[in-house]
Structures are given as C-alpha cells and as structure tokens.
Motif scaffolding. Structure first.
Motif, PDB file in Angstrom:
ATOM      1  N   LEU A  48       0.827  -1.202   0.000  1.00  0.00           N
ATOM      2  CA  LEU A  48       0.000   0.000   0.000  1.00  0.00           C
ATOM      3  C   LEU A  48       0.866   1.258   0.000  1.00  0.00           C
ATOM      4  O   LEU A  48       0.601   2.208  -0.755  1.00  0.00           O
ATOM      5  CB  LEU A  48      -0.934   0.005   1.208  1.00  0.00           C
ATOM      6  CG  LEU A  48      -1.796   1.261   1.376  1.00  0.00           C
ATOM      7  CD1 LEU A  48      -2.711   1.466   0.181  1.00  0.00           C
ATOM      8  CD2 LEU A  48      -2.603   1.175   2.669  1.00  0.00           C
ATOM      9  N   ALA A  49       1.900   1.265   0.827  1.00  0.00           N
ATOM     10  CA  ALA A  49       2.787   2.430   0.879  1.00  0.00           C
ATOM     11  C   ALA A  49       3.445   2.677  -0.474  1.00  0.00           C
ATOM     12  O   ALA A  49       3.592   3.828  -0.916  1.00  0.00           O
ATOM     13  CB  ALA A  49       3.852   2.230   1.967  1.00  0.00           C
ATOM     14  N   GLY A  95      -5.251  -8.859   1.388  1.00  0.00           N
ATOM     15  CA  GLY A  95      -6.678  -8.988   1.645  1.00  0.00           C
ATOM     16  C   GLY A  95      -7.075  -8.130   2.840  1.00  0.00           C
ATOM     17  O   GLY A  95      -6.379  -8.088   3.857  1.00  0.00           O
ATOM     18  N   GLY A  96      -8.196  -7.449   2.714  1.00  0.00           N
ATOM     19  CA  GLY A  96      -8.653  -6.571   3.780  1.00  0.00           C
ATOM     20  C   GLY A  96      -8.212  -5.129   3.633  1.00  0.00           C
ATOM     21  O   GLY A  96      -8.610  -4.269   4.428  1.00  0.00           O
ATOM     22  N   THR A  97      -7.387  -4.830   2.623  1.00  0.00           N
ATOM     23  CA  THR A  97      -6.918  -3.464   2.408  1.00  0.00           C
ATOM     24  C   THR A  97      -8.043  -2.606   1.816  1.00  0.00           C
ATOM     25  O   THR A  97      -8.624  -2.962   0.794  1.00  0.00           O
ATOM     26  CB  THR A  97      -5.712  -3.445   1.446  1.00  0.00           C
ATOM     27  OG1 THR A  97      -4.661  -4.242   1.994  1.00  0.00           O
ATOM     28  CG2 THR A  97      -5.209  -2.017   1.231  1.00  0.00           C
ATOM     29  N   ALA A  98      -8.327  -1.486   2.463  1.00  0.00           N
ATOM     30  CA  ALA A  98      -9.333  -0.541   1.948  1.00  0.00           C
ATOM     31  C   ALA A  98      -8.625   0.369   0.948  1.00  0.00           C
ATOM     32  O   ALA A  98      -8.377   1.552   1.214  1.00  0.00           O
ATOM     33  CB  ALA A  98      -9.939   0.251   3.090  1.00  0.00           C
ATOM     34  N   VAL A 103      -6.217   5.557  -0.895  1.00  0.00           N
ATOM     35  CA  VAL A 103      -5.715   6.410  -1.977  1.00  0.00           C
ATOM     36  C   VAL A 103      -6.374   7.785  -1.920  1.00  0.00           C
ATOM     37  O   VAL A 103      -5.721   8.823  -2.049  1.00  0.00           O
ATOM     38  CB  VAL A 103      -5.937   5.744  -3.351  1.00  0.00           C
ATOM     39  CG1 VAL A 103      -5.655   6.728  -4.484  1.00  0.00           C
ATOM     40  CG2 VAL A 103      -5.047   4.514  -3.489  1.00  0.00           C
ATOM     41  N   THR A 104      -7.683   7.797  -1.719  1.00  0.00           N
ATOM     42  CA  THR A 104      -8.396   9.076  -1.636  1.00  0.00           C
ATOM     43  C   THR A 104      -7.929   9.890  -0.427  1.00  0.00           C
ATOM     44  O   THR A 104      -7.740  11.113  -0.512  1.00  0.00           O
ATOM     45  CB  THR A 104      -9.918   8.835  -1.562  1.00  0.00           C
ATOM     46  OG1 THR A 104     -10.341   8.194  -2.770  1.00  0.00           O
ATOM     47  CG2 THR A 104     -10.674  10.130  -1.393  1.00  0.00           C
ATOM     48  N   LYS A 105      -7.711   9.210   0.686  1.00  0.00           N
ATOM     49  CA  LYS A 105      -7.243   9.895   1.887  1.00  0.00           C
ATOM     50  C   LYS A 105      -5.871  10.539   1.661  1.00  0.00           C
ATOM     51  O   LYS A 105      -5.594  11.647   2.119  1.00  0.00           O
ATOM     52  CB  LYS A 105      -7.159   8.893   3.048  1.00  0.00           C
ATOM     53  CG  LYS A 105      -6.839   9.522   4.402  1.00  0.00           C
ATOM     54  CD  LYS A 105      -6.585   8.447   5.452  1.00  0.00           C
ATOM     55  CE  LYS A 105      -7.773   7.528   5.623  1.00  0.00           C
ATOM     56  NZ  LYS A 105      -7.522   6.508   6.693  1.00  0.00           N
ATOM     57  N   ALA A 106      -5.005   9.837   0.914  1.00  0.00           N
ATOM     58  CA  ALA A 106      -3.639  10.325   0.712  1.00  0.00           C
ATOM     59  C   ALA A 106      -3.532  11.391  -0.368  1.00  0.00           C
ATOM     60  O   ALA A 106      -2.607  12.208  -0.345  1.00  0.00           O
ATOM     61  CB  ALA A 106      -2.730   9.145   0.363  1.00  0.00           C
ATOM     62  N   THR A 107      -4.453  11.387  -1.330  1.00  0.00           N
ATOM     63  CA  THR A 107      -4.324  12.283  -2.491  1.00  0.00           C
ATOM     64  C   THR A 107      -5.445  13.300  -2.638  1.00  0.00           C
ATOM     65  O   THR A 107      -5.293  14.285  -3.374  1.00  0.00           O
ATOM     66  CB  THR A 107      -4.257  11.463  -3.794  1.00  0.00           C
ATOM     67  OG1 THR A 107      -5.527  10.803  -3.990  1.00  0.00           O
ATOM     68  CG2 THR A 107      -3.141  10.433  -3.736  1.00  0.00           C
ATOM     69  N   GLY A 108      -6.581  13.027  -2.023  1.00  0.00           N
ATOM     70  CA  GLY A 108      -7.737  13.879  -2.217  1.00  0.00           C
ATOM     71  C   GLY A 108      -8.485  13.602  -3.506  1.00  0.00           C
ATOM     72  O   GLY A 108      -9.448  14.295  -3.836  1.00  0.00           O
ATOM     73  N   LEU A 109      -8.055  12.581  -4.248  1.00  0.00           N
ATOM     74  CA  LEU A 109      -8.676  12.246  -5.528  1.00  0.00           C
ATOM     75  C   LEU A 109      -9.610  11.045  -5.385  1.00  0.00           C
ATOM     76  O   LEU A 109      -9.341  10.125  -4.611  1.00  0.00           O
ATOM     77  CB  LEU A 109      -7.614  11.923  -6.570  1.00  0.00           C
ATOM     78  CG  LEU A 109      -6.687  13.057  -6.993  1.00  0.00           C
ATOM     79  CD1 LEU A 109      -5.582  12.518  -7.884  1.00  0.00           C
ATOM     80  CD2 LEU A 109      -7.473  14.155  -7.723  1.00  0.00           C
ATOM     81  N   ALA A 110     -10.685  11.058  -6.164  1.00  0.00           N
ATOM     82  CA  ALA A 110     -11.564   9.886  -6.217  1.00  0.00           C
ATOM     83  C   ALA A 110     -10.793   8.705  -6.787  1.00  0.00           C
ATOM     84  O   ALA A 110      -9.885   8.869  -7.608  1.00  0.00           O
ATOM     85  CB  ALA A 110     -12.781  10.186  -7.083  1.00  0.00           C
TER      86      ALA A 110
END
Length: 317
Positions: A48-49, A95-98, A103-110
C-alpha cells in the motif's frame, strides 16, 4: 466524452505499473508509465505504501489536471467500495486493504478499483481484440490462469465479485492434481506456466539450463527444436485449456475468445492442441467462435482501470 487524464495503476504480484491514461480521443493515450517491484512478501502495508508513493509521483508527472485514480489489482476486489476482499499467499496481508479509501485519503482524488484480470479484460474488450464485438471471453494464461466475460463493454462479476476464474474450472486431464486453491482437478495447475514446467520435468526434461531454473520460454524454444518432452508438455497444457474454453463457449456463447499472457505465445504444439480440443468440446453453433490474441499487452489493465474509473466497467449481479 471530454478528454480526461487518469492516474492508472496495475498492481501485480511482482511489479506495480503506474502511469497516466487519457481517454476521450480516438484511442486511449498511455504515457509516463513507471514500474517498481511489488515486494509482496513484505506484506500488505508495504505494498500500500508503495502504491501511494507511485500515485503521488504520477500526479507530479502530469502536465495538467488529473481526474482521479483508476486501479487494477491482484486479489478479489469489491469494485463498489474499492476494498481488497481476498488475496492468496502470493500477496500476504493484501486482503482486507481498503485500497480506494486509502488512496483518496492520501491524495484527495476519487479512486475506483477493479480486479487485475477484470481490468485487463475490460481494456481488451473495449480497445483491443474485442473492440466492436458484442461480447468476449478473455483468458489470461501465464503463471496462473484468470479470465472474464465481457458483454456490451461490461464485465460479469458474479455474486462474490470473482466470476471468470477459468483456472479453477474442473478439467478432466487434471483429475487428482492438487490446486493452489485447495481443491483438486482444476485447470490451472496443468495448463499454466508452472504446470508446463512440471510436466516437462516429469517426462524427463531438464530441471535447469544455463545455471537457471527451467522456464516456459526455454521449453517453448526446445519444443520448436523438436524436443519430444517439451512438445508433449505444451500439447497437454494446450489441450486442457482448449477443452475448458470450448465448454465455456457452450455456456456463455461469446462473439470471440481473447487469449493473452505468456503461455498464449507458445508455438504450434500448444496452439494446435488447444484449437483441436476447443473444436472437440464446443457444440456446433459455437465451434467457429474466433479465438484471437490480445492486442494491448501490458497496457490492457492500465486502460481498463482508467475506463472503469470514468465509466463503470462491471455489471451488477
């Protein structure tokens, strides 16, 4: 559709590709793609990172405004939420990764997420081997075997978001052979790349060459040179795949079948056996269904992920 540029990401077990895809013209434009190792065995948080780092870097590379982020990911995906609901041992902790939420939280993008084989199939259906066809059955045959059925530009997901798992269809030639999913008798362990290698070795072929473990490309070269064990191993895999594809066409009746992946590039020992077995299993009305090669290669999942972001590429069950 007005032109839109989407950050598009393809997350696989070995590499992550991230670039910019612009839609709205005569054809998708893919540019500024960077690839980095997934390092999946370091766990889901590490993957994820890496994804977040690559997405932010792609945004910086963009010349103008970015509409959002489209992702193609290994594992079972809930495309409505962008969550990874299941991943096997090749992606521990994934598995289980939101994913979309993070991504939206980190970038502000949909952000919208689709399974990698589904995204690959969507790209091929809309812009590759299935362009202009009402429906297509896509089979990606490499280290594993995945697939998807696309009708009128939309993927059939199924009730659990995993429709299209062609590699886990029962296959007569695989009777008694254990599969990575825990069942026996599935197509994948005999028709995917590792199955071809295992059969070649079982028939007396070398386990290594030039100091390296045997691989499918070398077996294909040896088959072309007349190595009987290589020819037999490829024919067995092609025959098994052809039987399953013929059966699937009986059920789904696609306008065409699209083959992609490294195994689909094998020579005539594989392809001839596949075609003969397909004709042997397909009912007369579907026996002439065209079986064609994918056209987009590694661009297919990037295009599919971008298409899914702009316009839902899946059909609700």
């Amino acid at each position: 559709m007005d032109k839109k540029t989407i950050v598009s990401v393809d997350i696989g077990g070995t590499k992550i590709a991230c670039g910019l895809v612009t839609l709205g013209g005569e054809a998708p434009v893919i540019e500024k793609v960077e690839k980095v190792p997934t390092e999946a065995m370091k766990g889901g948080e590490h993957v994820l990172a890496t994804v977040l780092e690559q997405v932010k870097a792609a945004i910086e590379r963009a010349d103008g405004e970015v509409a959002g982020v489209g992702i193609s990911s290994a594992g079972v995906v809930n495309p409505r939420t962008g969550d990874i609901t299941f991943a096997n041992e090749l992606m521990p902790g994934w598995g289980g990764t939101a994913l979309a939420t993070e991504v939206t939280k980190a970038t502000g993008l949909a952000c919208r997420v689709l399974n990698d084989v589904h995204a690959h199939a969507l790209g091929e259906a809309r812009w590759g081997g299935g362009r202009g066809k009402a429906s297509c059955l896509v089979a990606a045959v490499g280290t594993g075997i995945g697939g998807a059925f696309v009708e009128h530009g939309h993927i059939m997901l199924g009730a659990h978001d995993e429709a299209g798992h062609i590699g886990h269809v029962c296959c007569p030639a695989a009777a008694g052979v254990p599969c990575s999913c825990g069942a026996t008798g599935h197509l994948e362990p005999i028709a995917a790349g590792p199955g071809i290698i295992a059969e070649y070795v079982r028939l007396g072929g070398d386990e290594t060459y030039d100091g390296k473990p045997m691989d499918g490309a070398e077996i294909d070269r040896r088959a072309a040179a007349g190595d009987e064990a290589a020819k037999a191993a490829e024919a067995r895999a092609g025959r098994a795949l052809g039987e399953v594809l013929g059966s699937m066409c009986n059920m789904l009746d696609p306008a065409c079948v699209i083959l992609s992946g490294s195994v689909a590039q094998c020579g005539p020992d594989w392809s001839d056996a596949m075609k003969e077995a397909f004709r042997g299993q397909a009912m007369p009305p579907v026996a002439t269904t065209p079986v064609v090669d994918g056209e987009l290669g590694g661009d297919a999942p990037l295009i599919g992920a971008a298409e899914n972001f702009v316009e839902s590429g899946y059909a609700e069950c």
